[in-house]
Design a protein around this motif. Structure first.
Motif, PDB file in Angstrom:
ATOM      1  N   ASP A  71      -6.238  76.136  47.427  1.00 59.70           N
ATOM      2  CA  ASP A  71      -4.985  75.778  48.106  1.00 59.70           C
ATOM      3  C   ASP A  71      -4.334  77.003  48.740  1.00 59.70           C
ATOM      4  N   ASN A  72      -4.371  78.122  48.023  1.00 58.00           N
ATOM      5  CA  ASN A  72      -3.790  79.369  48.531  1.00 58.00           C
ATOM      6  C   ASN A  72      -4.522  79.828  49.797  1.00 58.00           C
ATOM      7  N   ILE A  73      -5.842  79.761  49.770  1.00 66.69           N
ATOM      8  CA  ILE A  73      -6.627  80.149  50.948  1.00 66.69           C
ATOM      9  C   ILE A  73      -6.313  79.202  52.102  1.00 66.69           C
ATOM     10  N   ASP A  74      -6.225  77.910  51.802  1.00 64.46           N
ATOM     11  CA  ASP A  74      -5.888  76.913  52.825  1.00 64.46           C
ATOM     12  C   ASP A  74      -4.574  77.258  53.529  1.00 64.46           C
ATOM     13  N   THR A  75      -3.559  77.595  52.744  1.00 59.61           N
ATOM     14  CA  THR A  75      -2.249  77.942  53.294  1.00 59.61           C
ATOM     15  C   THR A  75      -2.349  79.142  54.235  1.00 59.61           C
ATOM     16  N   ASN A  76      -3.062  80.167  53.811  1.00 63.97           N
ATOM     17  CA  ASN A  76      -3.218  81.356  54.644  1.00 63.97           C
ATOM     18  C   ASN A  76      -4.027  81.055  55.905  1.00 63.97           C
ATOM     19  N   LEU A  77      -5.037  80.213  55.781  1.00 64.27           N
ATOM     20  CA  LEU A  77      -5.854  79.856  56.937  1.00 64.27           C
ATOM     21  C   LEU A  77      -5.060  79.060  57.959  1.00 64.27           C
ATOM     22  N   GLN A  78      -4.157  78.205  57.497  1.00 67.79           N
ATOM     23  CA  GLN A  78      -3.323  77.445  58.431  1.00 67.79           C
ATOM     24  C   GLN A  78      -2.483  78.381  59.280  1.00 67.79           C
ATOM     25  N   LYS A  79      -1.924  79.398  58.650  1.00 70.36           N
ATOM     26  CA  LYS A  79      -1.127  80.377  59.393  1.00 70.36           C
ATOM     27  C   LYS A  79      -2.008  81.126  60.387  1.00 70.36           C
ATOM     28  N   LEU A  80      -3.176  81.545  59.942  1.00 75.04           N
ATOM     29  CA  LEU A  80      -4.086  82.284  60.808  1.00 75.04           C
ATOM     30  C   LEU A  80      -4.576  81.406  61.958  1.00 75.04           C
ATOM     31  N   SER A  81      -4.815  80.127  61.692  1.00 76.88           N
ATOM     32  CA  SER A  81      -5.274  79.202  62.733  1.00 76.88           C
ATOM     33  C   SER A  81      -4.253  79.072  63.846  1.00 76.88           C
ATOM     34  N   LYS A  82      -2.985  79.061  63.483  1.00 74.60           N
ATOM     35  CA  LYS A  82      -1.918  78.944  64.485  1.00 74.60           C
ATOM     36  C   LYS A  82      -1.881  80.164  65.399  1.00 74.60           C
ATOM     37  N   GLU A  83      -2.253  81.312  64.868  1.00 74.31           N
ATOM     38  CA  GLU A  83      -2.205  82.563  65.622  1.00 74.31           C
ATOM     39  C   GLU A  83      -3.527  82.870  66.312  1.00 74.31           C
TER      40      GLU A  83
END
Length: 132
Positions: A71-83
């Protein structure tokens, strides 16, 4: 099961920390700021992958810890995906997301998750987000 090695994640984290510290010295232009944001977020992903490696070792006895790490990795990936405006970075994020889905499926089937695709994706992000 063979013991997992943490060396790739540790090396990736060290490279990202060095890049994050060096970038502010370059200038305050938009591209550099974007690279710095990428490096910070990728560092968060790498740190989360490190926690996942620790949790994966005990995933059969405590699958909740592994799920939390995913879940933690998912959260960070969502932020990175937006950028992510870089096709290579988007590909690395997709690779990591695919690894997360497979790891979740393994946990749902009471198997130790194969986290190598996640580690590989984090390594790719490190390479892409590290300037020079």
């Amino acid at each position: 099961m063979a013991p997992r090695t943490r060396r790739p994640v540790t090396t990736a984290c060290a490279a990202l920390v060095a890049a994050t510290l060096a970038i502010p010295l370059l200038s305050a232009c938009g591209a550099v700021q974007k690279a710095m944001d990428c490096a910070k977020t990728a560092t968060s992903v790498v740190n989360a992958v490190d926690k996942l490696q620790q949790a994966a070792d005990n995933s059969l006895t405590d699958p909740q810890k592994a799920q939390q790490a995913l879940d933690n990795i998912d959260t960070n990936l969502q932020k990175l995906s937006k950028e992510a405006n870089d096709p290579e970075l988007s590909k690395a994020v997709d690779k990591t997301n695919s690894g997360i889905k497979a790891a979740r499926k393994d946990l749902d089937n009471n198997k130790a998750p194969d986290i190598q695709p996640i580690v590989d994706g984090a390594r790719d992000m490190t390479r892409i987000c590290t300037p020079g």
